[in-house]
Design a protein around this motif. Structure first.
Motif, PDB file in Angstrom:
ATOM      1  N   UNK A 110       0.746  -1.213  -0.075  1.00 38.84           N
ATOM      2  CA  UNK A 110       0.004  -0.084  -0.147  1.00 38.84           C
ATOM      3  C   UNK A 110       1.270   1.525   0.185  1.00 38.84           C
ATOM      4  N   UNK A 111       2.630   1.355   0.762  1.00 44.82           N
ATOM      5  CA  UNK A 111       2.518   2.704   0.391  1.00 44.82           C
ATOM      6  C   UNK A 111       3.385   3.100  -0.469  1.00 44.82           C
ATOM      7  N   UNK A 112       3.352   1.301  -1.817  1.00 43.72           N
ATOM      8  CA  UNK A 112       3.821   2.366  -2.608  1.00 43.72           C
ATOM      9  C   UNK A 112       3.067   2.401  -4.078  1.00 43.72           C
ATOM     10  N   UNK A 113       1.463   2.213  -3.421  1.00 48.44           N
ATOM     11  CA  UNK A 113      -0.063   2.703  -4.209  1.00 48.44           C
ATOM     12  C   UNK A 113       0.546   4.155  -3.441  1.00 48.44           C
ATOM     13  N   UNK A 114       0.326   4.556  -2.245  1.00 47.15           N
ATOM     14  CA  UNK A 114       0.216   6.230  -2.108  1.00 47.15           C
ATOM     15  C   UNK A 114       1.750   6.915  -2.185  1.00 47.15           C
ATOM     16  N   UNK A 115       2.156   6.245  -2.631  1.00 43.86           N
ATOM     17  CA  UNK A 115       3.561   7.004  -2.990  1.00 43.86           C
ATOM     18  C   UNK A 115       3.714   7.905  -4.673  1.00 43.86           C
ATOM     19  N   UNK A 116       3.297   6.420  -5.486  1.00 47.09           N
ATOM     20  CA  UNK A 116       2.896   6.489  -6.856  1.00 47.09           C
ATOM     21  C   UNK A 116       2.080   7.650  -6.930  1.00 47.09           C
ATOM     22  N   UNK A 117       0.434   7.439  -6.122  1.00 46.34           N
ATOM     23  CA  UNK A 117      -0.310   9.333  -6.320  1.00 46.34           C
ATOM     24  C   UNK A 117      -0.252  10.400  -5.056  1.00 46.34           C
ATOM     25  N   UNK A 118       1.266  10.420  -4.566  1.00 50.45           N
ATOM     26  CA  UNK A 118       1.566  11.453  -4.103  1.00 50.45           C
ATOM     27  C   UNK A 118       2.192  12.404  -4.893  1.00 50.45           C
ATOM     28  N   UNK A 119       2.953  10.996  -6.070  1.00 52.66           N
ATOM     29  CA  UNK A 119       3.758  11.949  -7.664  1.00 52.66           C
ATOM     30  C   UNK A 119       3.333  12.308  -8.493  1.00 52.66           C
ATOM     31  N   UNK A 120       1.630  12.364  -7.876  1.00 51.25           N
ATOM     32  CA  UNK A 120       1.043  12.881  -9.414  1.00 51.25           C
ATOM     33  C   UNK A 120       0.812  11.631 -10.154  1.00 51.25           C
ATOM     34  N   UNK A 121       0.894  10.184  -9.958  1.00 52.07           N
ATOM     35  CA  UNK A 121       0.462   9.347 -10.758  1.00 52.07           C
ATOM     36  C   UNK A 121      -1.233   9.446 -10.925  1.00 52.07           C
ATOM     37  N   UNK A 122      -1.511   9.014 -12.252  1.00 49.52           N
ATOM     38  CA  UNK A 122      -2.889   8.657 -11.649  1.00 49.52           C
ATOM     39  C   UNK A 122      -3.011   6.950 -11.596  1.00 49.52           C
ATOM     40  N   UNK A 123      -4.088   6.819 -10.715  1.00 50.55           N
ATOM     41  CA  UNK A 123      -4.065   4.770 -10.666  1.00 50.55           C
ATOM     42  C   UNK A 123      -3.546   4.117 -12.213  1.00 50.55           C
ATOM     43  N   UNK A 124      -4.309   4.691 -13.255  1.00 53.89           N
ATOM     44  CA  UNK A 124      -4.013   3.936 -15.020  1.00 53.89           C
ATOM     45  C   UNK A 124      -2.793   3.433 -15.003  1.00 53.89           C
ATOM     46  N   UNK A 125      -1.929   4.702 -15.061  1.00 50.77           N
ATOM     47  CA  UNK A 125      -1.273   5.196 -14.765  1.00 50.77           C
ATOM     48  C   UNK A 125       0.300   4.565 -13.660  1.00 50.77           C
ATOM     49  N   UNK A 126      -0.060   4.204 -12.626  1.00 53.84           N
ATOM     50  CA  UNK A 126       0.069   3.868 -11.748  1.00 53.84           C
ATOM     51  C   UNK A 126       0.016   2.069 -11.417  1.00 53.84           C
ATOM     52  N   UNK A 127      -0.818   1.982 -11.983  1.00 58.95           N
ATOM     53  CA  UNK A 127      -1.197   0.368 -12.667  1.00 58.95           C
ATOM     54  C   UNK A 127       0.034  -0.332 -14.021  1.00 58.95           C
TER      55      UNK A 127
END
Length: 213
Positions: A110-127
């Protein structure tokens, strides 16, 4: 064995390969889609998919093949041998793949999800850029095990008259009255197919490990 017998065995092996290959490809994609839908935790959809996964995993493959080829026309779904075989194998492997993918998804940090979203990534890009590559690496052994199991279970399609490797082996044995040579030859062909698949898995894992360093 004669050269003609080897040619027939290789033709049967090709049928096994392409039917299994198509089913594996479809099962990987549909399994991932089901895993993502289930992790979305939409009550009705999750429950329906859970029922499907349970039924598909519990139903013997040969029973599924027979149902789709012989009983499905009663419900207005008429399939030829190839379509019935591919659909049965796909429904079976999709259910197992869905659980493998879902486990990888739930184990993602979950920490990686939060870090990616905090960096401005969209959910699709993060996935696509972060989650999916790690899910593939984590799931690869289980997915390959399922692929090998599907190939070894594919002789179930011979029951509806599909001339795969196992059915060719039986035909040669019936004609020559010498079952051992064609059986050993078929076993050798299966071993080669599985060995190639396992080698590809090893190469993929090695490449993924190097990229992760």
């Amino acid at each position: 064995m004669t050269g003609t017998a080897w040619i027939l065995l290789l033709q049967g092996a090709w049928v096994t390969l392409w039917i299994s290959g198509v089913s594996i490809a479809l099962g990987l994609v549909f399994g991932l889609a089901i895993a993502l839908l289930r992790t979305a935790r939409i009550p009705v959809i999750d429950q329906l998919l859970a029922v499907y996964v349970s039924l598909a995993r519990a139903t013997p493959l040969v029973t599924l093949v027979l149902f789709l080829f012989l009983a499905a026309p009663t419900f207005g779904l008429s399939l030829d041998r190839n379509a019935a075989a591919i659909l049965a194998l796909t429904l079976n492997t999709t259910a197992f793949n869905a659980e493998i993918w879902r486990t990888a998804f739930l184990n993602f940090s979950p920490e990686q999800k939060e870090a990616a979203l905090a960096c401005g990534m969209t959910p699709a890009t993060m996935f696509s850029n972060i989650m999916l590559p790690q899910m593939i690496t984590t799931s690869l052994p289980g997915l390959v095990n399922e692929m090998t199991f599907l190939i070894k279970s594919s002789p179930a399609v011979a029951i509806i008259g599909l001339v795969d490797l196992t059915r060719v082996t039986n035909r040669i044995s019936a004609v020559t009255y010498e079952p051992l040579p064609p059986i050993l030859a078929a076993a050798l062909i299966y071993m080669v197919i599985i060995s190639v698949l396992l080698k590809l898995q090893s190469m993929t894992e090695t490449k993924a490990s190097r990229l992760a360093m």
